[in-house]
Design a protein around this motif. Sequence first.
Motif, PDB file in Angstrom:
ATOM      1  N   LEU A  87      33.099 -47.029  85.455  1.00 24.04           N
ATOM      2  CA  LEU A  87      33.504 -45.619  85.446  1.00 24.04           C
ATOM      3  C   LEU A  87      32.707 -44.864  84.392  1.00 24.04           C
ATOM      4  CD1 LEU A  87      37.412 -45.925  85.599  1.00 24.04           C
ATOM      5  CD2 LEU A  87      35.854 -45.387  87.477  1.00 24.04           C
ATOM      6  N   THR A  88      32.651 -43.543  84.554  1.00 25.12           N
ATOM      7  CA  THR A  88      31.992 -42.720  83.533  1.00 25.12           C
ATOM      8  C   THR A  88      32.888 -42.666  82.302  1.00 25.12           C
ATOM      9  OG1 THR A  88      33.020 -40.660  84.265  1.00 25.12           O
ATOM     10  CG2 THR A  88      30.938 -41.288  85.336  1.00 25.12           C
ATOM     11  N   PRO A  89      32.310 -42.344  81.141  1.00 21.96           N
ATOM     12  CA  PRO A  89      33.139 -42.253  79.938  1.00 21.96           C
ATOM     13  C   PRO A  89      34.255 -41.209  80.080  1.00 21.96           C
ATOM     14  CG  PRO A  89      30.832 -42.344  79.319  1.00 21.96           C
ATOM     15  CD  PRO A  89      30.890 -42.253  80.804  1.00 21.96           C
ATOM     16  N   ARG A  90      33.971 -40.097  80.755  1.00 22.29           N
ATOM     17  CA  ARG A  90      34.977 -39.045  80.923  1.00 22.29           C
ATOM     18  C   ARG A  90      36.122 -39.549  81.815  1.00 22.29           C
ATOM     19  NH1 ARG A  90      35.927 -33.597  79.206  1.00 22.29           N
ATOM     20  NH2 ARG A  90      33.970 -33.959  78.172  1.00 22.29           N
ATOM     21  N   GLN A  91      35.782 -40.277  82.891  1.00 18.39           N
ATOM     22  CA  GLN A  91      36.815 -40.834  83.776  1.00 18.39           C
ATOM     23  C   GLN A  91      37.704 -41.820  83.008  1.00 18.39           C
ATOM     24  OE1 GLN A  91      34.239 -42.374  86.852  1.00 18.39           O
ATOM     25  NE2 GLN A  91      34.638 -40.618  88.228  1.00 18.39           N
ATOM     26  N   SER A 148      40.313 -29.632  86.467  1.00 25.10           N
ATOM     27  CA  SER A 148      39.183 -30.545  86.245  1.00 25.10           C
ATOM     28  C   SER A 148      39.686 -31.928  85.862  1.00 25.10           C
ATOM     29  CB  SER A 148      38.269 -30.011  85.141  1.00 25.10           C
ATOM     30  OG  SER A 148      37.684 -28.799  85.519  1.00 25.10           O
ATOM     31  N   ALA A 149      40.716 -31.966  85.033  1.00 26.56           N
ATOM     32  CA  ALA A 149      41.297 -33.256  84.634  1.00 26.56           C
ATOM     33  C   ALA A 149      41.849 -33.984  85.860  1.00 26.56           C
ATOM     34  CB  ALA A 149      42.400 -33.039  83.597  1.00 26.56           C
ATOM     35  N   LYS A 150      42.492 -33.213  86.783  1.00 30.61           N
ATOM     36  CA  LYS A 150      43.017 -33.817  88.005  1.00 30.61           C
ATOM     37  C   LYS A 150      41.877 -34.355  88.864  1.00 30.61           C
ATOM     38  CE  LYS A 150      47.171 -31.040  88.527  1.00 30.61           C
ATOM     39  NZ  LYS A 150      47.860 -30.013  89.322  1.00 30.61           N
ATOM     40  N   GLY A 151      40.813 -33.607  89.012  1.00 29.05           N
ATOM     41  CA  GLY A 151      39.672 -34.037  89.826  1.00 29.05           C
ATOM     42  C   GLY A 151      39.016 -35.295  89.240  1.00 29.05           C
ATOM     43  N   ILE A 152      38.830 -35.301  87.912  1.00 26.68           N
ATOM     44  CA  ILE A 152      38.214 -36.471  87.257  1.00 26.68           C
ATOM     45  C   ILE A 152      39.093 -37.714  87.470  1.00 26.68           C
ATOM     46  CG2 ILE A 152      37.614 -37.437  85.002  1.00 26.68           C
ATOM     47  CD1 ILE A 152      36.847 -34.548  84.145  1.00 26.68           C
ATOM     48  N   ALA A 153      40.415 -37.542  87.336  1.00 23.71           N
ATOM     49  CA  ALA A 153      41.337 -38.660  87.524  1.00 23.71           C
ATOM     50  C   ALA A 153      41.291 -39.151  88.970  1.00 23.71           C
ATOM     51  CB  ALA A 153      42.757 -38.249  87.155  1.00 23.71           C
ATOM     52  N   VAL A 188      40.128 -39.762  80.752  1.00 24.00           N
ATOM     53  CA  VAL A 188      41.213 -39.115  81.492  1.00 24.00           C
ATOM     54  C   VAL A 188      42.220 -40.161  81.985  1.00 24.00           C
ATOM     55  CG1 VAL A 188      41.785 -37.777  83.565  1.00 24.00           C
ATOM     56  CG2 VAL A 188      39.830 -37.112  82.139  1.00 24.00           C
ATOM     57  N   LEU A 189      41.731 -41.259  82.574  1.00 27.74           N
ATOM     58  CA  LEU A 189      42.642 -42.278  83.100  1.00 27.74           C
ATOM     59  C   LEU A 189      43.409 -42.978  81.982  1.00 27.74           C
ATOM     60  CD1 LEU A 189      40.532 -43.791  86.021  1.00 27.74           C
ATOM     61  CD2 LEU A 189      42.524 -42.292  86.180  1.00 27.74           C
ATOM     62  N   SER A 190      42.776 -43.207  80.840  1.00 26.95           N
ATOM     63  CA  SER A 190      43.472 -43.825  79.695  1.00 26.95           C
ATOM     64  C   SER A 190      44.590 -42.921  79.208  1.00 26.95           C
ATOM     65  CB  SER A 190      42.504 -44.086  78.545  1.00 26.95           C
ATOM     66  OG  SER A 190      41.608 -45.093  78.884  1.00 26.95           O
ATOM     67  N   ALA A 191      44.319 -41.627  79.097  1.00 28.70           N
ATOM     68  CA  ALA A 191      45.339 -40.684  78.636  1.00 28.70           C
ATOM     69  C   ALA A 191      46.499 -40.620  79.627  1.00 28.70           C
ATOM     70  CB  ALA A 191      44.724 -39.294  78.439  1.00 28.70           C
TER      71      ALA A 191
END
Length: 194
Positions: free
Chosen positions: A144-148, A174-179, A151-154
């Motif tokens: 996964l990308t670092p941003r993904q 954006s957070a929903k889309g990344i997740a 978001v998933l960890s949070a």
Amino acid sequence: MTDKTKLEHLVRAAQRGEPAALAALVGRFQPLVWAAARRLAPTPDDAEDLAQEGNLALVLAVRAFRPAGGAPFAWYAKRRVYWAVQAAARRLKRGRSREEATLDEAGAGGLSPVDLLEDPAPGPEDCAIAASARAALRTAWDRLTPRQRQVLSARAGGATFLQVAAALGIAPSSAKGIAARGTARVKKLLAGRV
């Protein structure tokens, strides 16, 4: 005639098939048979059954005894009777313990033997499958990308999309889309594994 000589004559006569001699021998050894039966009986009611086993062993000892072996008949008969009574007592005890044991009745601590057999811990196969699944998830996570991953960890920690967005300085959508993209990627990577 000595007692030993009388006993030898009785044994020889019984071996020739004289019923009176056999009856005399059986009568003579009754104190021995009953002493062994009473001493080894699991319960007082079993003594009579064990005495029968002892008497049968005594009759067989009369038939099998050979004076040329060097042992006196009294010694030979005593051992044969005792061993037969002892073996019969063991069979009685084993039979009772097997009759009393069931897999359904609760024992000490309220647990049945079936409950005691069940082990809540995972078995070796389950541990191997879990280790394999953890390794596959780790590999998918690393892809996964670092941003993904952020978001998933949070989200896994219980944060809402609003809180994740505020912490990362992005819009909640954006957070929903990344997740969603991160979750889809993990599912796709893990689906190839199954």
